[in-house]
Design an enzyme around this catalytic site. Structure first.
Site, PDB file in Angstrom:
ATOM      1  CG  ASP A  69     -44.857   2.505  20.594  1.00 34.65           C
ATOM      2  OD1 ASP A  69     -46.046   2.589  20.937  1.00 34.65           O
ATOM      3  OD2 ASP A  69     -43.971   2.000  21.310  1.00 34.65           O
ATOM      4  CE  LYS A  94     -48.642   2.615  28.101  1.00 37.68           C
ATOM      5  NZ  LYS A  94     -48.602   2.245  29.498  1.00 37.68           N
ATOM      6  CG  PHE A 102     -40.779   1.735  27.428  1.00 38.12           C
ATOM      7  CD1 PHE A 102     -39.824   1.003  28.125  1.00 38.12           C
ATOM      8  CD2 PHE A 102     -42.092   1.282  27.423  1.00 38.12           C
ATOM      9  CE1 PHE A 102     -40.179  -0.162  28.813  1.00 38.12           C
ATOM     10  CE2 PHE A 102     -42.447   0.125  28.101  1.00 38.12           C
ATOM     11  CZ  PHE A 102     -41.485  -0.600  28.800  1.00 38.12           C
TER      12      PHE A 102
HETATM   13  N1  PLP Z   1     -44.911   1.388  23.725  1.00 40.89           N
HETATM   14  C1  PLP Z   1     -45.060   2.491  24.469  1.00 40.89           C
HETATM   15  C2  PLP Z   1     -44.889   3.823  23.841  1.00 40.89           C
HETATM   16  C3  PLP Z   1     -45.386   2.374  25.817  1.00 40.89           C
HETATM   17  O1  PLP Z   1     -45.530   3.475  26.562  1.00 40.89           O
HETATM   18  C4  PLP Z   1     -45.571   1.097  26.378  1.00 40.89           C
HETATM   19  C5  PLP Z   1     -45.891   0.931  27.816  1.00 40.89           C
HETATM   20  O2  PLP Z   1     -45.643   1.758  28.627  1.00 40.89           O
HETATM   21  C6  PLP Z   1     -45.400  -0.017  25.556  1.00 40.89           C
HETATM   22  C7  PLP Z   1     -45.088   0.164  24.229  1.00 40.89           C
HETATM   23  C8  PLP Z   1     -45.590  -1.409  26.103  1.00 40.89           C
HETATM   24  O3  PLP Z   1     -46.909  -1.620  26.402  1.00 40.89           O
HETATM   25  P1  PLP Z   1     -47.351  -2.860  27.341  1.00 40.89           P
HETATM   26  O4  PLP Z   1     -46.844  -2.563  28.698  1.00 40.89           O
HETATM   27  O5  PLP Z   1     -48.838  -2.876  27.218  1.00 40.89           O
HETATM   28  O6  PLP Z   1     -46.717  -4.067  26.750  1.00 40.89           O
END
Ligand code: PLP
Length: 390
Positions: free
Chosen positions: A209, A238, A124
């Protein structure tokens, strides 16, 4: 819009690991706003940092130098592999920016055909069109038109498949060290090291990520440190803002060499309020002993969850995760929603995830007592689920 299947609870106040509902009920927050409230709620140092900045300056734009950005960038580059930082506002934007950095690197290196990115099933990366394409989850792509081009997908852990996909148009490999939303599924340190090697051999960039795994969540400042590797580019968000929306793309000078004036931007990215908070988050998390304490608490939590697995063997298949990013993979006879609901009834907040699992992601400031309390509440929740099923 009706984009969320929300639970019918309104929280009006937070104190450390606790959230207080409008009815005055206290919930133990082991979801941390989906791994955001790294320092819990209303942390005095964060409140002070935000208040002080709020009285001075809110926004100037990236037309000018921003003092807070320079402070945070200095900290991030001192603490990590990175030489350069781009600030944004969310995780998706950070991953999107990281993808742009990787493609642009090859473009300015004389290989503009190198655009494809290898990513992993179950990942994700956010909800923008490119990050959805990067994760390749059909469920989230459905109905949103053409899928952004340039992503190839492999099963997590399948190194041979990764190698087989590498070709003359490959630019980078993108992954989360632990797939959070995907069900707290970890890549082994060995796999991460092999991926790093593959990138080096084939001239690819390794893009991590660490939106969910970063900023202390796994007991190191960044999860890749456990594998003894460094990426070329990394997305964070986050916990970085501790609840204030902010994100960043970190990169080596070499990887970021194509990011010249005008190639990327964000009106709000690196906003002074966000920077004041993020700077303080970094200070607290890197205080001597803080991450060691997270590791000790994590061990305690893991032991507690293993105990739950033994106690509720009919419901729990596996304990997953690292540090305070933990999960329970559930038996196929129950759903994450059932466990989340039962936990709520026990005044414990946890978060559902993919692969039929739930995430237990307490604030990093949780005490041993609170961890114990959370495990006991989760045990009662599982007993509830078992009772409902019988
Ligand atoms: N990347 C990862 C690993 C995530 O867990 C998330 C959100 O859960 C995102 C990207 C996307 O982040 P945002 O919701 O702040 O756009």
């Amino acid at each position: 819009m009706g984009t969320y299947a929300r639970q019918d609870i309104v929280f009006v106040r937070g104190e450390g690991c606790w959230l207080i509902s409008e009815g005055g009920e206290r919930y133990l927050d082991f979801g941390s706003g989906v791994a955001v409230n790294a320092l819990g709620h209303a942390h005095p140092k964060l409140v002070e940092a935000l208040k002080t900045q709020a009285e001075k300056l809110w926004h100037t734009s990236n037309l000018y130098r921003v003092e807070g950005q320079e402070t945070v960038a200095e900290k991030l580059t001192r603490l990590t592999f990175a030489d350069q930082v781009f600030f944004c506002n969310s995780g998706a934007e950070a991953v999107e920016g990281a993808i742009k950095v990787a493609r642009r690197y090859h473009y300015v290196s004389g290989a503009p055909e190198r655009q494809r990115i290898i990513a992993f099933r179950g990942a994700f990366h956010g909800r923008t069109l490119a990050t959805l394409a990067a994760a390749g989850n059909e469920k989230y792509l459905e109905g949103f038109g053409p899928t952004a081009e340039g992503f190839d997908h492999v099963e997590p852990g399948d190194l041979e498949a990764v190698e087989a996909l590498i070709g003359p148009t490959t630019a980078a490999i993108l992954l989360e060290p632990i797939q959070g939303e995907g069900g707290v599924r970890s890549f082994s340190a060995e796999f991460l090291r092999s991926v790093r090697e593959l990138c080096d051999t084939h001239g690819l960039l390794l893009v991590l990520d660490e939106v969910q795994t970063g900023v202390g969540r796994t007991g190191k400042l960044f999860a890749h440190e456990w594998a003894g590797i460094t990426p070329d580019v990394m997305a964070i968000a986050k916990g970085f803002g501790g609840g204030f929306p902010t994100g960043a793309v970190l990169a080596t000078a070499e990887a970021a060499k194509g990011m010249t004036p005008g190639t990327h931007g964000s009106t709000f990215g690196g906003n002074p309020l966000a920077m004041a908070v993020a700077s303080t988050v970094l200070d607290v998390i890197t205080e001597p002993g803080f991450l060691e304490a997270v590791q000790t608490k994590a061990l305690h939590l893991k032991q507690g969850l293993e105990g739950l697995k033994d106690q509720h063997a009919g419901l729990v298949e596996e304990v997953r995760g690292a540090g305070l990013l933990t999960g329970l993979k559930l038996k196929s006879t129950i759903t994450p929603a059932q466990v989340v609901k039962a936990a709520n009834e026990e005044k414990l907040l946890i978060v559902g995830a993919g692969d039929n699992s739930v995430r237990i992601i307490p604030p990093l400031i949780a005490t041993e007592e609170e961890i114990g309390e959370g495990v006991r509440a989760l045990s009662r929740a599982l007993t509830r689920v078992a009772r409902e099923m019988s």
